[in-house]
Design an enzyme around this catalytic site. Structure first.
Site, PDB file in Angstrom:
ATOM      1  N   HIS A  57       0.844  -1.220  -0.055  1.00  0.00           N
ATOM      2  CA  HIS A  57      -0.015   0.083   0.133  1.00  0.00           C
ATOM      3  C   HIS A  57       0.983   1.217  -0.008  1.00  0.00           C
ATOM      4  O   HIS A  57       1.455   1.508   0.795  1.00  0.00           O
ATOM      5  CB  HIS A  57      -0.906  -0.207   1.280  1.00  0.00           C
ATOM      6  CG  HIS A  57      -2.086   1.232   1.070  1.00  0.00           C
ATOM      7  ND1 HIS A  57      -3.337   0.836   0.945  1.00  0.00           N
ATOM      8  CD2 HIS A  57      -1.780   2.254   1.282  1.00  0.00           C
ATOM      9  CE1 HIS A  57      -3.928   1.957   1.033  1.00  0.00           C
ATOM     10  NE2 HIS A  57      -3.055   3.134   1.080  1.00  0.00           N
ATOM     11  N   HIS A  59       1.566   5.296  -1.931  1.00  0.00           N
ATOM     12  CA  HIS A  59       0.991   6.305  -3.002  1.00  0.00           C
ATOM     13  C   HIS A  59       2.287   7.076  -3.607  1.00  0.00           C
ATOM     14  O   HIS A  59       2.960   8.061  -3.291  1.00  0.00           O
ATOM     15  CB  HIS A  59       0.174   7.493  -2.242  1.00  0.00           C
ATOM     16  CG  HIS A  59      -0.872   7.064  -1.667  1.00  0.00           C
ATOM     17  ND1 HIS A  59      -2.160   7.201  -2.291  1.00  0.00           N
ATOM     18  CD2 HIS A  59      -1.211   6.353  -0.706  1.00  0.00           C
ATOM     19  CE1 HIS A  59      -3.174   6.721  -1.543  1.00  0.00           C
ATOM     20  NE2 HIS A  59      -2.434   6.136  -0.534  1.00  0.00           N
ATOM     21  N   GLN A 152      -9.366   9.456  -5.501  1.00  0.00           N
ATOM     22  CA  GLN A 152      -8.927  10.154  -4.230  1.00  0.00           C
ATOM     23  C   GLN A 152     -10.157  11.170  -4.031  1.00  0.00           C
ATOM     24  O   GLN A 152     -10.502  11.227  -2.663  1.00  0.00           O
ATOM     25  CB  GLN A 152      -7.640  10.894  -4.462  1.00  0.00           C
ATOM     26  CG  GLN A 152      -7.408  12.086  -3.198  1.00  0.00           C
ATOM     27  CD  GLN A 152      -6.891  11.344  -2.115  1.00  0.00           C
ATOM     28  OE1 GLN A 152      -5.891  10.764  -1.967  1.00  0.00           O
ATOM     29  NE2 GLN A 152      -7.759  11.107  -1.196  1.00  0.00           N
ATOM     30  N   HIS A 210      -9.293   1.762  -0.182  1.00  0.00           N
ATOM     31  CA  HIS A 210      -9.106   2.437   1.292  1.00  0.00           C
ATOM     32  C   HIS A 210     -10.367   2.459   1.894  1.00  0.00           C
ATOM     33  O   HIS A 210     -11.615   2.856   1.492  1.00  0.00           O
ATOM     34  CB  HIS A 210      -8.980   4.267   1.014  1.00  0.00           C
ATOM     35  CG  HIS A 210      -7.289   4.243   0.519  1.00  0.00           C
ATOM     36  ND1 HIS A 210      -6.978   4.005  -0.557  1.00  0.00           N
ATOM     37  CD2 HIS A 210      -6.678   5.152   0.874  1.00  0.00           C
ATOM     38  CE1 HIS A 210      -5.705   4.285  -0.804  1.00  0.00           C
ATOM     39  NE2 HIS A 210      -5.244   4.748   0.478  1.00  0.00           N
ATOM     40  N   GLU A 213     -11.030   4.626   6.733  1.00  0.00           N
ATOM     41  CA  GLU A 213     -10.043   5.475   7.207  1.00  0.00           C
ATOM     42  C   GLU A 213     -10.614   6.698   7.903  1.00  0.00           C
ATOM     43  O   GLU A 213     -10.262   7.840   7.605  1.00  0.00           O
ATOM     44  CB  GLU A 213      -8.974   5.901   6.376  1.00  0.00           C
ATOM     45  CG  GLU A 213      -7.802   6.202   6.639  1.00  0.00           C
ATOM     46  CD  GLU A 213      -6.666   6.759   5.505  1.00  0.00           C
ATOM     47  OE1 GLU A 213      -7.048   6.790   4.486  1.00  0.00           O
ATOM     48  OE2 GLU A 213      -5.495   7.137   6.138  1.00  0.00           O
ATOM     49  N   ASP A 309       2.397   3.088   2.826  1.00  0.00           N
ATOM     50  CA  ASP A 309       1.263   4.367   2.527  1.00  0.00           C
ATOM     51  C   ASP A 309       2.019   5.339   2.089  1.00  0.00           C
ATOM     52  O   ASP A 309       1.753   6.201   0.764  1.00  0.00           O
ATOM     53  CB  ASP A 309       0.490   4.631   3.632  1.00  0.00           C
ATOM     54  CG  ASP A 309      -0.862   5.374   3.332  1.00  0.00           C
ATOM     55  OD1 ASP A 309      -1.262   5.351   2.064  1.00  0.00           O
ATOM     56  OD2 ASP A 309      -1.790   5.421   4.177  1.00  0.00           O
TER      57      ASP A 309
HETATM   58 FE   FE2 Z   1      -3.467   5.133   1.213  1.00  0.00          FE
END
Ligand code: FE2
Length: 426
Positions: A57, A59, A152, A210, A213, A309
């Protein structure tokens, strides 16, 4: 004649004195005390030889952008998302590619050879998608980069969200993503999970969302995700990332939820460095840790992995691509301090993460790719404790990175100088 023979290695499962014979990029044999002719020989001197690290995971479109155009003052997830929104119009493909390639160099140095990266699909230009597809092509000789189409701004919340995500998949992005807790309502969040799982089934893909979260105990999209995984026969192809709301959920509800997640074959990814940073920000005191229920999920039979992450981006200003640092934080947050618990944390950044990514040929067994890391540690527990130096990193039998052993020379008054690791021998 073998290409490479490694002798006297300790393996993560505790076997010692092991020889690993490599031929044609693959492991030909793993056996105790083998000696055979080889073009290259390496005496591991009893140190740990582990399969390479896996980050399930990440970005990569945001990495190494810390401070652009400003830093996150509140430290919250929501300011991070807003800040990323400010940065997006300023992004260029060239700069994004340059930063991603620089991160991949760091990753190789740390023995991290497989990364699942989310890539933002919210912008109709799909600039970040094209850039990371180019990065994927360029790093293919040394890193297995798997991309997730990540809306996103919310796949239903943002105009054109569904279409942009589908176009990203058409371009070659591997995995379907989502962000149900960021949709406008709980109902829209659940609708997004259903829609994205149906798209996954239609296209024969994997899905990694996701999911929840937040610190909101009523954020229950993981339940919908597990239900849809069962309904659509997606067992083994679905992952819920973060799932931090589980930390705050009512225990009775969780006792009903855990078996559903296990039966649906949904994997869960915790991101300890980011969860401890972003969660609990709306609390005064007591402040919640916020990470999902890692040992409880593992005990229920769920595959749980740890991700990095973020590294130096709008959400997190630290990090270096070191999955041992991730495991170190994970075991502290989850209080997995038993020897078995620490080993499970090592698995969370190696074998468990490899299962999430459906990596083929992963492991230190005959027939697997000869892709492994020699660590300056004698077992997985010591590796995490020391965030051990990656002495040598191999991919398919080829040496990709070397780092000198960490040693210190002490010059203490009244004593003769001594040089060594400066760690207690077990
Ligand atoms: Fe993430």
């Amino acid at each position: 004649m073998l290409d490479l023979l490694i002798t006297n290695a300790t393996l993560p499962d505790g076997r010692t004195g092991m020889s690993i014979a490599v031929q044609g990029g693959r492991i030909a044999e793993v056996t105790e005390g083998l000696d055979a002719p080889a073009h290259e020989k390496l005496d591991a001197q009893g140190l740990l030889l582990a399969p390479h690290f896996v980050d399930p995971h990440f970005h990569m479109d945001a990495t190494l952008s810390y401070g652009l155009p400003r830093v996150n003052e509140s430290g919250t997830l929501l300011e991070g998302i807003a800040l990323w929104g400010e940065l997006k119009p300023l992004l260029t493909a060239d700069a994004l590619i340059e930063r991603a390639l620089a991160y991949c160099d760091w990753a190789v140095a740390k023995g991290l050879l497989a990364i699942r990266s989310h890539v933002d699909t919210s912008d109709a230009s799909l600039l970040a998608v094209d850039a990371l597809l180019e990065v994927k092509r360029q790093v293919a000789p040394y890193i297995n980069l798997q991309l997730v189409a990540f809306p996103q701004d919310g796949v239903l919340r943002s105009p054109g969200g569904v279409d942009n995500l589908k176009r990203a998949l058409d371009k070659g992005v591997d995995v379907v993503g989502g962000i149900p807790h960021f949709e406008r309502t709980m109902a829209d969040g659940a609708a997004s999970v259903k829609l994205l799982c149906e798209l996954t089934a239609e296209r024969g893909k994997l899905v990694d969302m996701h999911c929840d979260e937040s610190d909101d105990p009523l954020s229950r999209h993981i339940e919908t995700l597990a239900f849809e995984a069962q309904r659509l026969g997606l067992q083994g192809r679905v992952t819920g990332s973060h799932c931090t709301s589980m930390h705050s959920m009512d225990n009775y509800y969780v006792s009903k939820l855990l078996p559903l997640i296990a039966q649906s074959g949904v994997a869960v990814i915790a991101n300890p460095l980011i969860n401890i940073t972003l969660q609990g920000r709306h609390d005064s005191y007591l402040k919640r840790r916020g990470m999902t229920r890692v040992p409880e999920l593992m005990a229920a039979g769920v595959n749980v992995a740890f991700g990095h992450d973020c590294v130096m981006d709008p959400w997190y200003g630290m990090g270096s691509g070191d999955m041992l640092e991730v495991a170190h934080m994970g075991l502290h947050m989850a209080q997995m301090t038993s020897q078995a618990g620490i080993r499970q944390c090592f698995e969370a950044v190696t074998t468990n993460a490899a299962r999430v990514m459906h990596l083929e040929g992963y492991g230190i067994e005959a027939g697997c790719d000869a892709s492994f890391v020699l660590l300056q540690a004698r077992d997985p527990v010591e590796a995490i404790r020391l965030r051990a130096t990656r002495l040598k990193v191999f991919r398919k039998g080829t040496l990709l990175a070397e780092t000198p052993a960490a040693t210190t020379t002490l010059h203490l008054p009244g004593r003769s100088s001594q040089t060594g690791w400066m760690i207690p021998k077990g």
